[in-house]
Design a protein around this motif. Structure first.
Motif, PDB file in Angstrom:
ATOM      1  N   ASN A   1       0.820  -1.208   0.000  1.00 25.30           N
ATOM      2  CA  ASN A   1       0.000   0.000   0.000  1.00 25.30           C
ATOM      3  C   ASN A   1       0.860   1.267   0.000  1.00 25.30           C
ATOM      4  OD1 ASN A   1      -2.341  -1.493  -0.003  1.00 25.30           O
ATOM      5  ND2 ASN A   1      -2.669  -1.332   2.207  1.00 25.30           N
ATOM      6  N   ILE A   2       1.926   1.258   0.803  1.00 24.34           N
ATOM      7  CA  ILE A   2       2.823   2.413   0.840  1.00 24.34           C
ATOM      8  C   ILE A   2       3.498   2.613  -0.514  1.00 24.34           C
ATOM      9  CG2 ILE A   2       4.969   3.291   1.854  1.00 24.34           C
ATOM     10  CD1 ILE A   2       4.056   2.014   4.498  1.00 24.34           C
ATOM     11  N   GLU A   3       3.884   1.511  -1.159  1.00 22.45           N
ATOM     12  CA  GLU A   3       4.504   1.623  -2.474  1.00 22.45           C
ATOM     13  C   GLU A   3       3.542   2.221  -3.485  1.00 22.45           C
ATOM     14  OE1 GLU A   3       7.643   1.200  -3.542  1.00 22.45           O
ATOM     15  OE2 GLU A   3       8.046   1.078  -1.403  1.00 22.45           O
ATOM     16  N   ARG A   4       2.261   1.942  -3.360  1.00 26.37           N
ATOM     17  CA  ARG A   4       1.279   2.528  -4.276  1.00 26.37           C
ATOM     18  C   ARG A   4       1.227   4.052  -4.129  1.00 26.37           C
ATOM     19  NH1 ARG A   4      -4.557   0.094  -4.904  1.00 26.37           N
ATOM     20  NH2 ARG A   4      -4.395   1.481  -6.720  1.00 26.37           N
ATOM     21  N   LEU A   5       1.483   4.538  -2.921  1.00 26.98           N
ATOM     22  CA  LEU A   5       1.447   5.976  -2.678  1.00 26.98           C
ATOM     23  C   LEU A   5       2.761   6.683  -3.003  1.00 26.98           C
ATOM     24  CD1 LEU A   5      -0.506   6.175   0.720  1.00 26.98           C
ATOM     25  CD2 LEU A   5      -1.343   6.824  -1.536  1.00 26.98           C
TER      26      LEU A   5
END
Length: 338
Positions: free
Chosen positions: A223-227
């Motif tokens: 999820n952090i990588e998506r942001l």
């Protein structure tokens, strides 16, 4: 929730290295003054470890009048409540760290101190990168030492209570490691690493029943990588207008999906996140430059000085001018160990 060698640099993949000069070990320091300038747009706190021995002990004073943004970090953190009481926001819930308690924090959850039971509280923190333990270990043995930090999810009990007796044992080992940290001799570093391993072994035993596997950890990293593209964009363009629609488009999401997703990952709305980031940049400019408050407000993306002042007062609990004057005369607490 951060002393270290002056000018040391930590390099983290996909991030620019952060360079900072840190105070002498053992001196009580204002937590906000140290930590807040080291948090980037993604909400990651970078600590300037020595490259070849990434561990530090730091003595922090938490003042409820000086808030710190939600952040996470690539290092692992142990924080011993030395005096007073500190409340931490961890994602969307709150935990309290009292005198003699131990706070255990890994690298995936956004958190911050939100207030202390009194105006000021003190804590002794240990920061270390997992590579310090992984180096030279057999395959999977590092997981046995580190799993209390790797297995953290929404239900993880971050606070080890004083009455368990474990925090007192940890403090004794922290002090022993702290006494050797200023030395670079191989035997001193061996003592520090041995103390850390003893601490981790005690924690592993304490948390044995909470092992949950790594599914939640992997999901949060994804999820952090998506942001990340959005965080990189904000880092470069925080002085420009950035709407929710702009942010959603950067990630190829609908506005409604982006709004839900961003709050789920960061535990705050995009507007609140952007305001906090811009105000933090403004705080740095107020202290490090002689630019007028109007100039600072424009440079960090506010349309006018009055709006900047209103948001600043809400988040920092003082006016920009009062903040600038206070920081100009701020001196570290000279007390040591209480």
């Amino acid at each position: 929730m951060s002393s270290s060698r002056a000018g040391a640099t930590i390099n983290t993949p996909s991030h620019r290295p952060f360079r900072a000069s840190q105070p002498a070990r053992g001196v009580w320091q204002d937590a906000c003054a140290i930590i807040e300038p080291q948090i980037n747009a993604e909400g990651i706190h970078f600590w300037p470890f020595e490259r070849h021995f990434p561990i530090d002990v730091v003595h922090l004073v938490f003042d409820q009048r000086h808030p710190i943004r939600l952040n996470r970090h690539d290092y692992f953190e142990l924080l011993y409540g030395y005096s007073g009481e500190i409340a931490f926001q961890v994602q969307d819930h709150s935990v309290r760290v009292g005198e003699g308690d131990l706070f255990v924090m890994g690298s995936t959850l956004y958190h911050r101190p939100v207030h202390s039971g009194s105006v000021r509280a003190k804590a002794i923190a240990v920061y270390f990168l997992p590579e310090l333990i992984r180096a030279g270990e057999e395959a999977n043995q590092d997981v046995e030492y580190l799993y209390p930090f790797l297995a953290q999810s929404s239900g993880f009990p971050h606070v080890v209570p004083a009455e368990s007796g474990l925090p007192g044992e940890v403090l004794r080992l922290i002090r022993q490691a702290h006494a050797e940290l200023s030395a670079t001799a191989p035997e001193s570093r061996l003592i520090v690493k041995t103390c850390l391993k003893m601490i981790l072994a005690l924690l592993a035993k304490h948390y044995a029943s909470y092992w949950r596997g790594d599914e939640a950890l992997d999901r949060r990293h994804r999820n952090i990588e998506r942001l990340r593209p959005l965080f990189d964009y904000i880092d470069r363009n925080y002085g420009e207008r950035i709407s929710v629609a702009d942010a959603a488009a950067r990630l190829n999401m609908s506005r409604s999906h982006f709004t839900r997703f961003f709050r789920q990952v960061t535990a705050e709305s995009f507007a609140a996140f952007l305001n906090r980031f811009r105000i933090a940049k403004g705080q740095a400019l107020l202290v490090s430059t002689d630019k007028s408050i109007a100039e600072v407000s424009r440079e960090v993306g506010f349309c006018d000085q009055s709006h900047f002042g209103a948001v600043f007062r809400k988040l920092v609990r003082t006016t920009p001018l009062q903040y600038r004057r206070a920081r100009a005369v701020l001196q570290p607490d000279p007390g040591r160990w209480g």
